[in-house]
Design a protein around this motif. Sequence first.
Motif, PDB file in Angstrom:
ATOM      1  N   THR A  87      47.746  51.927  30.413  1.00  0.00           N
ATOM      2  CA  THR A  87      47.153  50.612  30.632  1.00  0.00           C
ATOM      3  C   THR A  87      47.733  49.945  31.868  1.00  0.00           C
ATOM      4  O   THR A  87      47.008  49.322  32.662  1.00  0.00           O
ATOM      5  CB  THR A  87      47.375  49.722  29.400  1.00  0.00           C
ATOM      6  OG1 THR A  87      46.764  50.326  28.252  1.00  0.00           O
ATOM      7  CG2 THR A  87      46.777  48.344  29.617  1.00  0.00           C
ATOM      8  N   THR A  88      49.038  50.087  32.071  1.00  0.00           N
ATOM      9  CA  THR A  88      49.669  49.513  33.257  1.00  0.00           C
ATOM     10  C   THR A  88      49.130  50.140  34.534  1.00  0.00           C
ATOM     11  O   THR A  88      48.825  49.441  35.515  1.00  0.00           O
ATOM     12  CB  THR A  88      51.192  49.724  33.195  1.00  0.00           C
ATOM     13  OG1 THR A  88      51.710  49.087  32.018  1.00  0.00           O
ATOM     14  CG2 THR A  88      51.871  49.139  34.434  1.00  0.00           C
ATOM     15  N   ILE A  89      48.977  51.470  34.524  1.00  0.00           N
ATOM     16  CA  ILE A  89      48.447  52.170  35.700  1.00  0.00           C
ATOM     17  C   ILE A  89      47.001  51.780  35.955  1.00  0.00           C
ATOM     18  O   ILE A  89      46.603  51.489  37.095  1.00  0.00           O
ATOM     19  CB  ILE A  89      48.576  53.694  35.507  1.00  0.00           C
ATOM     20  CG1 ILE A  89      50.043  54.096  35.449  1.00  0.00           C
ATOM     21  CG2 ILE A  89      47.863  54.439  36.638  1.00  0.00           C
ATOM     22  CD1 ILE A  89      50.260  55.555  35.101  1.00  0.00           C
ATOM     23  N   LEU A  90      46.197  51.766  34.911  1.00  0.00           N
ATOM     24  CA  LEU A  90      44.784  51.422  35.060  1.00  0.00           C
ATOM     25  C   LEU A  90      44.618  49.985  35.551  1.00  0.00           C
ATOM     26  O   LEU A  90      43.748  49.693  36.374  1.00  0.00           O
ATOM     27  CB  LEU A  90      44.059  51.602  33.725  1.00  0.00           C
ATOM     28  CG  LEU A  90      43.908  53.034  33.224  1.00  0.00           C
ATOM     29  CD1 LEU A  90      43.335  53.044  31.813  1.00  0.00           C
ATOM     30  CD2 LEU A  90      43.012  53.839  34.158  1.00  0.00           C
ATOM     31  N   ASP A  91      45.467  49.097  35.045  1.00  0.00           N
ATOM     32  CA  ASP A  91      45.391  47.689  35.447  1.00  0.00           C
ATOM     33  C   ASP A  91      45.732  47.525  36.925  1.00  0.00           C
ATOM     34  O   ASP A  91      45.170  46.667  37.616  1.00  0.00           O
ATOM     35  CB  ASP A  91      46.341  46.861  34.584  1.00  0.00           C
ATOM     36  CG  ASP A  91      46.020  45.385  34.624  1.00  0.00           C
ATOM     37  OD1 ASP A  91      44.822  45.044  34.607  1.00  0.00           O
ATOM     38  OD2 ASP A  91      46.952  44.570  34.692  1.00  0.00           O
ATOM     39  N   ALA A  92      46.652  48.363  37.418  1.00  0.00           N
ATOM     40  CA  ALA A  92      46.988  48.310  38.848  1.00  0.00           C
ATOM     41  C   ALA A  92      45.851  48.870  39.699  1.00  0.00           C
ATOM     42  O   ALA A  92      45.484  48.302  40.733  1.00  0.00           O
ATOM     43  CB  ALA A  92      48.279  49.074  39.104  1.00  0.00           C
ATOM     44  N   LEU A  93      45.275  49.991  39.270  1.00  0.00           N
ATOM     45  CA  LEU A  93      44.205  50.624  40.041  1.00  0.00           C
ATOM     46  C   LEU A  93      42.942  49.772  40.077  1.00  0.00           C
ATOM     47  O   LEU A  93      42.217  49.771  41.077  1.00  0.00           O
ATOM     48  CB  LEU A  93      43.881  51.995  39.447  1.00  0.00           C
ATOM     49  CG  LEU A  93      44.965  53.063  39.590  1.00  0.00           C
ATOM     50  CD1 LEU A  93      44.564  54.319  38.827  1.00  0.00           C
ATOM     51  CD2 LEU A  93      45.202  53.389  41.062  1.00  0.00           C
ATOM     52  N   THR A  94      42.678  49.047  39.000  1.00  0.00           N
ATOM     53  CA  THR A  94      41.450  48.260  38.952  1.00  0.00           C
ATOM     54  C   THR A  94      41.447  47.137  39.990  1.00  0.00           C
ATOM     55  O   THR A  94      40.388  46.629  40.370  1.00  0.00           O
ATOM     56  CB  THR A  94      41.245  47.687  37.532  1.00  0.00           C
ATOM     57  OG1 THR A  94      39.855  47.422  37.327  1.00  0.00           O
ATOM     58  CG2 THR A  94      42.024  46.394  37.325  1.00  0.00           C
ATOM     59  N   ASN A  95      42.646  46.759  40.478  1.00  0.00           N
ATOM     60  CA  ASN A  95      42.732  45.692  41.481  1.00  0.00           C
ATOM     61  C   ASN A  95      42.132  46.084  42.828  1.00  0.00           C
ATOM     62  O   ASN A  95      41.883  45.217  43.666  1.00  0.00           O
ATOM     63  CB  ASN A  95      44.194  45.275  41.672  1.00  0.00           C
ATOM     64  CG  ASN A  95      44.722  44.471  40.511  1.00  0.00           C
ATOM     65  OD1 ASN A  95      43.998  43.674  39.912  1.00  0.00           O
ATOM     66  ND2 ASN A  95      45.982  44.680  40.155  1.00  0.00           N
ATOM     67  N   PHE A  96      41.899  47.383  43.037  1.00  0.00           N
ATOM     68  CA  PHE A  96      41.238  47.816  44.267  1.00  0.00           C
ATOM     69  C   PHE A  96      39.788  47.335  44.320  1.00  0.00           C
ATOM     70  O   PHE A  96      39.150  47.427  45.371  1.00  0.00           O
ATOM     71  CB  PHE A  96      41.295  49.335  44.398  1.00  0.00           C
ATOM     72  CG  PHE A  96      42.614  49.846  44.886  1.00  0.00           C
ATOM     73  CD1 PHE A  96      42.867  49.964  46.244  1.00  0.00           C
ATOM     74  CD2 PHE A  96      43.623  50.199  43.992  1.00  0.00           C
ATOM     75  CE1 PHE A  96      44.092  50.423  46.705  1.00  0.00           C
ATOM     76  CE2 PHE A  96      44.847  50.670  44.444  1.00  0.00           C
ATOM     77  CZ  PHE A  96      45.088  50.774  45.809  1.00  0.00           C
ATOM     78  N   GLY A  97      39.286  46.841  43.191  1.00  0.00           N
ATOM     79  CA  GLY A  97      37.944  46.269  43.179  1.00  0.00           C
ATOM     80  C   GLY A  97      37.936  44.771  42.992  1.00  0.00           C
ATOM     81  O   GLY A  97      36.869  44.170  42.843  1.00  0.00           O
ATOM     82  N   SER A  98      39.116  44.153  43.006  1.00  0.00           N
ATOM     83  CA  SER A  98      39.211  42.704  42.826  1.00  0.00           C
ATOM     84  C   SER A  98      38.818  41.968  44.105  1.00  0.00           C
ATOM     85  O   SER A  98      38.996  42.478  45.218  1.00  0.00           O
ATOM     86  CB  SER A  98      40.636  42.312  42.412  1.00  0.00           C
ATOM     87  OG  SER A  98      40.967  42.896  41.172  1.00  0.00           O
ATOM     88  N   THR A  99      38.324  40.773  43.946  1.00  0.00           N
ATOM     89  CA  THR A  99      37.794  40.013  45.074  1.00  0.00           C
ATOM     90  C   THR A  99      38.857  39.683  46.107  1.00  0.00           C
ATOM     91  O   THR A  99      38.663  39.900  47.310  1.00  0.00           O
ATOM     92  CB  THR A  99      37.133  38.713  44.572  1.00  0.00           C
ATOM     93  OG1 THR A  99      36.069  39.031  43.682  1.00  0.00           O
ATOM     94  CG2 THR A  99      36.589  37.909  45.745  1.00  0.00           C
ATOM     95  N   VAL A 100      39.987  39.151  45.669  1.00  0.00           N
ATOM     96  CA  VAL A 100      40.998  38.677  46.620  1.00  0.00           C
ATOM     97  C   VAL A 100      41.562  39.804  47.489  1.00  0.00           C
ATOM     98  O   VAL A 100      41.586  39.687  48.715  1.00  0.00           O
ATOM     99  CB  VAL A 100      42.131  37.934  45.878  1.00  0.00           C
ATOM    100  CG1 VAL A 100      43.269  37.593  46.838  1.00  0.00           C
ATOM    101  CG2 VAL A 100      41.586  36.661  45.239  1.00  0.00           C
ATOM    102  N   PRO A 101      42.022  40.933  46.903  1.00  0.00           N
ATOM    103  CA  PRO A 101      42.523  42.012  47.761  1.00  0.00           C
ATOM    104  C   PRO A 101      41.461  42.557  48.714  1.00  0.00           C
ATOM    105  O   PRO A 101      41.732  42.785  49.898  1.00  0.00           O
ATOM    106  CB  PRO A 101      42.978  43.080  46.768  1.00  0.00           C
ATOM    107  CG  PRO A 101      43.224  42.347  45.498  1.00  0.00           C
ATOM    108  CD  PRO A 101      42.217  41.251  45.475  1.00  0.00           C
TER     109      PRO A 101
END
Length: 255
Positions: A87-101
């Motif tokens: 879950t920690t790894i997936l939560d980090a990887l999902t940020n590559f699709g987040s608006t701010v980054p």
Amino acid sequence: MTLRNIPRRPAARIAALTAAVLSATLISACAPLLLGGAMVGAFFVVLFAAALGVGWVLSGTDDGSGIARWDVAAAEWGRDHATRTSTTILDALTNFGSTVPLMSVMVLIGVYHAVRRNDRGPAIYLAIVGIGVTLINNALKLIVDRDRPDIAQLAGHSGPSFPSGHSAAAAACWAAIALVVARRASRNCRFLAATLAAVVAVVVATTRVLLGVHWLSDVVAGVVVGWAWFLLSTLAVGGRSLRLGEPAERIADTA
């Protein structure tokens, strides 16, 4: 799995549809000043209408038929195999699709080309891709209004489920970033950049399902919407804004 096919918020949906049409009109009106693209507005409307039809079909499926079986199976697999580490790894990887980054990277690239190379084309192109995919995605969410998975959700989320905003943004924006960064590089570098962009989009889509915040069909639709908007935007304005196909020597002399 509870899916809805009866409009429950007609006012919100009408407002979202109106906003989408106005956004397309605005893009179409402004594009000639930017890069001469009335096609951008037309592409926006066509893609939006197609995705809206798919969304309504999906929101009307039964929980025991067709695509819904795959949705449920994928969601349950993610739930059953989740661990604290995964879950920690997936939560980090999902940020590559987040608006701010994503928007931060696009702004930095656009500013670099505008300031250091005196070239505003990449900034305008990236803005059209990023803003367009965001408008399409948010309007679709409001109108289709599909339920999120009702299983354990391992990451934060907001709004309806269809389509996946992270998946759409990752597909469109990373492809556009790869095109801008590698367009003057060798063929092997361009292939590598395109492959990495595609891998990032697929990884982000996968994380949304495994974290339990989207159905499988949501992320597939999101990736398709993102890549379609990238391709249509590139066909409409990319050649002019990025000067694709123009000899590198001529571009260097102009700069």
